[in-house]
Scaffold this active site. Structure first.
Site, PDB file in Angstrom:
ATOM      1  N   GLY A  14       0.794  -1.238   0.000  1.00 53.32           N
ATOM      2  CA  GLY A  14       0.000   0.000   0.000  1.00 53.32           C
ATOM      3  C   GLY A  14       0.825   1.286   0.000  1.00 53.32           C
ATOM      4  O   GLY A  14       2.058   1.276   0.120  1.00 53.32           O
ATOM      5  N   ASP A 181      -1.140   8.500  15.767  1.00 51.61           N
ATOM      6  CA  ASP A 181      -1.681   9.778  15.306  1.00 51.61           C
ATOM      7  C   ASP A 181      -0.437  10.529  14.873  1.00 51.61           C
ATOM      8  O   ASP A 181       0.356  10.967  15.720  1.00 51.61           O
ATOM      9  CB  ASP A 181      -2.399  10.517  16.443  1.00 51.61           C
ATOM     10  CG  ASP A 181      -2.994  11.818  15.946  1.00 51.61           C
ATOM     11  OD1 ASP A 181      -2.319  12.528  15.173  1.00 51.61           O
ATOM     12  OD2 ASP A 181      -4.131  12.137  16.334  1.00 51.61           O
ATOM     13  N   HIS A 182      -0.233  10.661  13.565  1.00 51.73           N
ATOM     14  CA  HIS A 182       1.092  11.125  13.137  1.00 51.73           C
ATOM     15  C   HIS A 182       1.391  12.560  13.583  1.00 51.73           C
ATOM     16  O   HIS A 182       2.542  12.958  13.642  1.00 51.73           O
ATOM     17  CB  HIS A 182       1.310  10.924  11.634  1.00 51.73           C
ATOM     18  CG  HIS A 182       0.630  11.933  10.765  1.00 51.73           C
ATOM     19  ND1 HIS A 182      -0.700  11.899  10.493  1.00 51.73           N
ATOM     20  CD2 HIS A 182       1.107  13.015  10.105  1.00 51.73           C
ATOM     21  CE1 HIS A 182      -1.022  12.910   9.702  1.00 51.73           C
ATOM     22  NE2 HIS A 182       0.061  13.615   9.451  1.00 51.73           N
ATOM     23  N   GLU A 220      -4.970  22.972   4.687  1.00 53.64           N
ATOM     24  CA  GLU A 220      -4.308  22.275   3.579  1.00 53.64           C
ATOM     25  C   GLU A 220      -4.660  22.959   2.274  1.00 53.64           C
ATOM     26  O   GLU A 220      -5.781  23.446   2.117  1.00 53.64           O
ATOM     27  CB  GLU A 220      -4.793  20.827   3.513  1.00 53.64           C
ATOM     28  CG  GLU A 220      -4.438  20.021   4.734  1.00 53.64           C
ATOM     29  CD  GLU A 220      -4.778  18.564   4.525  1.00 53.64           C
ATOM     30  OE1 GLU A 220      -3.994  17.880   3.855  1.00 53.64           O
ATOM     31  OE2 GLU A 220      -5.827  18.124   4.999  1.00 53.64           O
ATOM     32  N   ASP A 239     -11.755  13.094   9.907  1.00 51.85           N
ATOM     33  CA  ASP A 239     -10.409  12.948   9.363  1.00 51.85           C
ATOM     34  C   ASP A 239      -9.366  13.739  10.164  1.00 51.85           C
ATOM     35  O   ASP A 239      -8.234  13.290  10.326  1.00 51.85           O
ATOM     36  CB  ASP A 239     -10.417  13.425   7.903  1.00 51.85           C
ATOM     37  CG  ASP A 239      -9.140  13.096   7.159  1.00 51.85           C
ATOM     38  OD1 ASP A 239      -8.631  11.979   7.339  1.00 51.85           O
ATOM     39  OD2 ASP A 239      -8.649  13.956   6.399  1.00 51.85           O
ATOM     40  N   HIS A 244      -6.268  14.533  15.211  1.00 57.69           N
ATOM     41  CA  HIS A 244      -5.149  15.480  15.307  1.00 57.69           C
ATOM     42  C   HIS A 244      -5.488  16.706  16.161  1.00 57.69           C
ATOM     43  O   HIS A 244      -4.730  17.088  17.047  1.00 57.69           O
ATOM     44  CB  HIS A 244      -4.723  15.944  13.913  1.00 57.69           C
ATOM     45  CG  HIS A 244      -4.491  14.821  12.944  1.00 57.69           C
ATOM     46  ND1 HIS A 244      -3.917  13.633  13.325  1.00 57.69           N
ATOM     47  CD2 HIS A 244      -4.740  14.702  11.615  1.00 57.69           C
ATOM     48  CE1 HIS A 244      -3.837  12.838  12.264  1.00 57.69           C
ATOM     49  NE2 HIS A 244      -4.332  13.463  11.219  1.00 57.69           N
ATOM     50  N   LYS A 342      -9.621  21.434   3.467  1.00 54.08           N
ATOM     51  CA  LYS A 342      -8.859  21.181   2.242  1.00 54.08           C
ATOM     52  C   LYS A 342      -9.105  22.337   1.282  1.00 54.08           C
ATOM     53  O   LYS A 342     -10.087  23.046   1.384  1.00 54.08           O
ATOM     54  CB  LYS A 342      -9.285  19.863   1.618  1.00 54.08           C
ATOM     55  CG  LYS A 342      -8.987  18.669   2.538  1.00 54.08           C
ATOM     56  CD  LYS A 342      -8.716  17.403   1.771  1.00 54.08           C
ATOM     57  CE  LYS A 342      -8.420  16.225   2.697  1.00 54.08           C
ATOM     58  NZ  LYS A 342      -7.019  16.119   3.115  1.00 54.08           N
ATOM     59  N   LYS A 347      -0.983  25.630   2.728  1.00 58.09           N
ATOM     60  CA  LYS A 347      -0.745  24.528   3.662  1.00 58.09           C
ATOM     61  C   LYS A 347      -0.058  25.114   4.887  1.00 58.09           C
ATOM     62  O   LYS A 347       1.047  25.672   4.777  1.00 58.09           O
ATOM     63  CB  LYS A 347       0.171  23.495   2.975  1.00 58.09           C
ATOM     64  CG  LYS A 347       0.780  22.475   3.904  1.00 58.09           C
ATOM     65  CD  LYS A 347      -0.155  21.329   4.169  1.00 58.09           C
ATOM     66  CE  LYS A 347       0.439  20.360   5.173  1.00 58.09           C
ATOM     67  NZ  LYS A 347      -0.554  19.540   5.829  1.00 58.09           N
TER      68      LYS A 347
END
Ligand code: BG6
Length: 494
Positions: A14, A181-182, A220, A239, A244, A342, A347
């Protein structure tokens, strides 16, 4: 310290594995954190050979920005030789038997001490099945450690998240589960605790007496890109806000941990999230606004409903703004304005701590120059810039007495930023170390769902008037109005 571990990556063919996991593992290898004693089994349905897998891994490293000489170098080849591909159907018990045999073989070959990290980089609907089979087919070792890393989305609401958690908990205990959770891997997010608790001047001002409001913007510029399939079932609230943004809020509003350990931090974060007011449907509708992007002003970019894979009548939001508040502790009642979307102007992720006005401006009567005082704002730049800014008032440099605003700024240079390990590299490193500080605990995830579920249900019961913002702007008018009604404005305009 060099680690010994076997990674079993579900979803090895992936996008996540390609863009994040293989490059991160390579960087850990280059730094000597992984050396001879590691192996990776990549699994997915496709029938790849090991040779093909090695090529994919080398390409992933190259695409990550490493020059091709380096990726064709001895070190890249040696790294890729630790990767094994196993075609796998997650529902087929026999396949887990084959996987166990390979895992045991590699354990012996690379001397891995039974340490295993299972990385589920695939759709959450398979998590329960995989975890159950790992246990029943005895992939979980009884010597060494067994850690499960899972990616979001962790459910679609509290109910499905709980079902998912119950499923994986039947095979793994909470302290074996690493929920990624990045944002928690980002340097500037990790730095919130240092800023708050490493500086007495900041710590002493971090309360409702001094802070007027907090603003969090995760903007973003890209649209939905190729992810409409997922995004149509998610939307910006699930999302970005559920995970986040609420994680960032927990770090901003938590009480001081008695020491910086995973357990202390987690307890304080759970408390912080439990203190965030869960709205009634009426309050949710008053305090949250949604948006969906239209074309840009030049009609060059498509509106959301004409992106590939989206519904022409889609009710999915690509923008959310909201106002939350904590009901307990030092920041009780301070508005926390959040915003994400978005196709916004650019960004950028930033956090603004807006301090209260000076109650009495003693300079007003001084003379004919500008003596207005601007609000003190402490800005934490998360991305693409990493740094801090503090807005202050000082004398303007003229004869007589006038006031002017200045900014005290610190920004990491490009060279400094390049040295900061990327979020996934940090988090995989922590998982190898058994350090759960920067992973989300189930109680955090659960509470975050309770907070956003009300907003979601409220929206699902009413038709939205979409699209309602032009691509390339900072979202719908309602987002400005949300603050205007409190006599405030967004610090970051556009
Ligand atoms: C992900 C979301 O979690 O975060 C994406 O699923 C989003 O939709 C991404 O684009 C943003 O992450 P970053 O690190 O680029 O700000």
């Amino acid at each position: 310290m060099t680690q010994q571990a076997l990674f079993i990556i579900f979803g090895g063919t992936g996008d996540l594995a390609y863009r994040k996991l293989y490059p991160s593992l390579f960087r850990l290898y280059e730094k000597g954190y992984l050396k001879d004693n590691f192996a990776v089994i990549g699994t997915a349905r496709r029938p790849w050979t090991n040779d093909h897998y090695h090529e994919v891994v080398m390409n992933a490293i190259a695409d990550d920005g490493h020059e091709s000489e380096r990726t064709n170098s001895e070190i890249a080849r040696k790294f890729a030789s630790h990767f094994y591909y196993q075609s796998h159907n997650v529902n087929d018990t026999e396949h887990y038997v084959a996987l166990r045999k390979l895992a045991d073989k590699l354990d012996e070959k690379y001397d891995l001490n039974g340490n295993r990290i299972y990385y589920l980089a695939m759709a959450p609907r398979f998590f329960g099945t995989i975890a159950g089979h790992l246990k029943s087919e005895k992939l979980i070792t009884d010597h060494g450690y067994n850690r499960l890393i899972i990616e979001k989305p962790f459910g679609r609401d509290f109910k499905t998240a709980k079902e998912l958690n119950d499923d994986i908990s039947s095979a793994f205990s909470e302290d074996q589960i690493y929920r990624i959770d990045h944002y928690l891997g980002k340097e500037a997010v990790q730095s919130i605790a240092a800023l708050r608790f490493g500086n007495s001047i900041i710590e002493s001002l971090w309360n409702k007496e001094h802070i007027d409001n907090i603003q969090i913007t995760l903007a973003e510029s890209l649209g939905v890109e190729e992810r409409a399939g997922y995004y149509e079932t998610a939307g910006a609230l699930r999302d970005m806000v559920q995970n986040h943004i609420l994680q960032i809020i927990s770090l901003l509003t938590m009480q001081k941990p008695s020491e910086y350990t995973a357990k202390e931090l987690r307890d304080r974060k759970v408390e912080a999230l439990e203190n965030i007011k869960v709205y009634s449907p009426e309050e949710a509708s008053k305090n949250f606004v949604r948006g969906q992007y239209d074309e840009d002003a030049d009609h060059e970019q498509s509106d959301y409903r004409h992106e590939e894979g989206t519904d022409e009548q889609s009710q999915i939001e690509t923008f959310v703004a909201g106002k939350l508040e904590t009901t307990n502790g030092d920041l009780s009642g301070v508005p926390i304005y959040i915003r994400t979307g978005k196709r916004l102007a650019r960004k950028l992720t930033q956090i603004n701590i807006v301090f209260k006005d000076t109650t009495d401006n003693i300079f007003k009567a001084v003379g004919d120059q500008d003596t207005n005082l601007v609000q003190n704002v402490l800005t934490l730049y998360v991305e693409p810039d990493q740094g801090y800014q503090l807005d202050l008032n000082v004398k303007n440099g003229n004869q007589g007495y006038g006031i002017m605003p200045i900014h005290l700024e610190y920004h990491k240079t490009a060279a400094e930023k390049a040295k900061v390990p990327e979020a996934y590299e940090k988090l995989i490193h922590d998982a190898l170390d058994g350090n759960r500080t920067n992973f989300a605990h189930w109680h955090e995830v659960a509470q975050a769902w309770r907070i956003v579920d009300v907003v979601r249900q409220n929206w699902d019961s009413q038709k939205a008037d979409f699209p309602n913002y032009i691509s390339g702007t900072m979202g719908p008018k309602a987002s400005q109005e949300l603050l205007a009604r409190d006599h405030r404005t967004w610090i970051f305009g556009a």
